[in-house]
Design an enzyme around this catalytic site. Sequence first.
Site, PDB file in Angstrom:
ATOM      1  N   ASP A  89       4.605  -0.559  -3.565  1.00 34.51           N
ATOM      2  CA  ASP A  89       5.677  -1.290  -4.255  1.00 34.51           C
ATOM      3  C   ASP A  89       5.729  -2.665  -3.613  1.00 34.51           C
ATOM      4  O   ASP A  89       4.738  -3.127  -3.066  1.00 34.51           O
ATOM      5  CB  ASP A  89       6.998  -0.519  -4.153  1.00 34.51           C
ATOM      6  N   HIS A 131       3.538  -4.508  -5.382  1.00 39.21           N
ATOM      7  CA  HIS A 131       4.115  -5.056  -6.611  1.00 39.21           C
ATOM      8  C   HIS A 131       4.476  -6.524  -6.441  1.00 39.21           C
ATOM      9  O   HIS A 131       4.529  -7.270  -7.409  1.00 39.21           O
ATOM     10  CB  HIS A 131       5.346  -4.253  -7.022  1.00 39.21           C
TER      11      HIS A 131
END
Length: 568
Positions: free
Chosen positions: A308, A342
Amino acid sequence: MRNTIMFSRIKILLLSGFMVLSCSCKDTIPDNSGPADSNYEFEMPDIPEPDIPRYTVNIKDFGAIPDGRTLNTKAIADAIDDVSKKGGGKVVIPAGLWLTGPIVLKSNLELHAEQGALIIFSPDKDLYPLVETSFEGNKTVRCISPVYGRDLENIAFTGKGIYDGTGEVWRPVKKEKLTESQWKKLLASGGVLSDDGKQWFPSQAYYEGQKLSSMNVPDRPVSIEDYSKIKDFLRPVMVSLISCKRILFDGPVFQNSPAWCIHPLMCEDLIVRNITVKNPWFSQNGDGIDIESCKNAIVTNSNFDVGDDAICIKSGKDKDGRDRGIPTENLIIENCVVYHGHGGVTVGSEMSGGVRNVYVSNCIFIGTDVGIRFKSNRGRGGIVENIHFTDIDMINIPTQAISFNLYYGGLSVSEMLAQENSGEKETEAEPIPPVSEETPVFRNISMKNITCRGALQAVFLQGLPEMNLENITMENIDITADNGMTCIDANGLIIKGMRLSVKNTPALDILNSRDIEAENVELMPKQNNNIRITGKKSEKINLKINGGYDTGDVIFGEEVNKNSISIL
């Protein structure tokens, strides 16, 4: 424009990740990566390192056995208790395979994991009792973290050992993120599937918890009894430090976390250097480090490869964050490398307590979903201001090199783009709400010397119609991408040197934005319809584009007042 020899910098920074000094603390070699004698655009205080007494113990002396089978929770706790009774000191974890339950920290403690030490946290969830904490920016209840400390002073994690959070027993997995053979192997291990068959959960209790929750936090009110029923869902962050002062991370590897990896919350005087953070690329909520409502912090010379956002800056979510009212402020991030993630460095989306005085420099993002990422949503509130990025190099960015998205809905940028392309996203325009304490504010943000080779889109600036992005400065930006720059609902954009080498038109797309001053802008290749300006709020726009552009080369929306726009 800057002529960056990018791959030389990549090599230098990658090597720096391995040239790690051993721990700081008292009586060791000092690290010179702190804020002294540097210009960070704001007054950055010196950050004191933890003051750890010389007393040292070894967990073996308390009965710890490095066989990967024996549970060493008590031996490690006894070692920590022993140094605590002496006023503090160093607990050494030597080379070996150490199985343990949660490690509960105490003040004046250096936890030193030697080279060759692998600390594996037990998959037995009965060892992790429920505690009150915060996750995803909200007050909630979770299982205690594998490494946990609250209201402490002088904490250090040193050495070159590895902490493994055994995250695979905690995390859900999306089918789309695995190959067919990996998915079949996962299903054979047990667990349950979602109703649509697209997501795997470790247990039925986890799935029930998911149904009761939004953004991974159960909707309130929820009783302790209700929490107990879905305990399996309440996966912890791996390292949780709450309301602590004088913290040092120097040297270790932190990997395979149940949720976020390292989470300092409401801490002060934080130094993070020479660490490596690793999570599987498909790990849900597998953030690297989430610095939340912290004051005076530096992150330097560290590597991240996670599932992430990698380096995250937060301050609470919605009402909980506003009620807490503690911003993240005075934060330096330097000389870091981010591989998968991310976002390379991300502000938000939980930023309701505010973020201010942040300086990010000399970092490399290699294949991160987004490079520089700002995100929020209506309902957050909070002010993000005085943020500076400089000397950032990126390659192979799947989506946007620079992204401001104030309509963030909990998905990665890749997932949002896939949703839009599939037609699943609701496209009906929402009414514009009045400005209130729930309106997020992003202002006074600068980006300088940014280079990217390969992205889906170079720059995406999207504010809110009721609260535009304000005073964004971009200087010496050089990006190669499929698509150029989109600017929506921005006020006071200054560009001083930008080169966009793109495949598609328009290279520069402006919607409902005003007070834009741009000079020394190069759009490559020069082609018709390379500039588009639309929206009735677009005005006071002065663009100095290299290569002989004028207003005749611009696509104007019918509602635009051309008299307030100059193209040279």
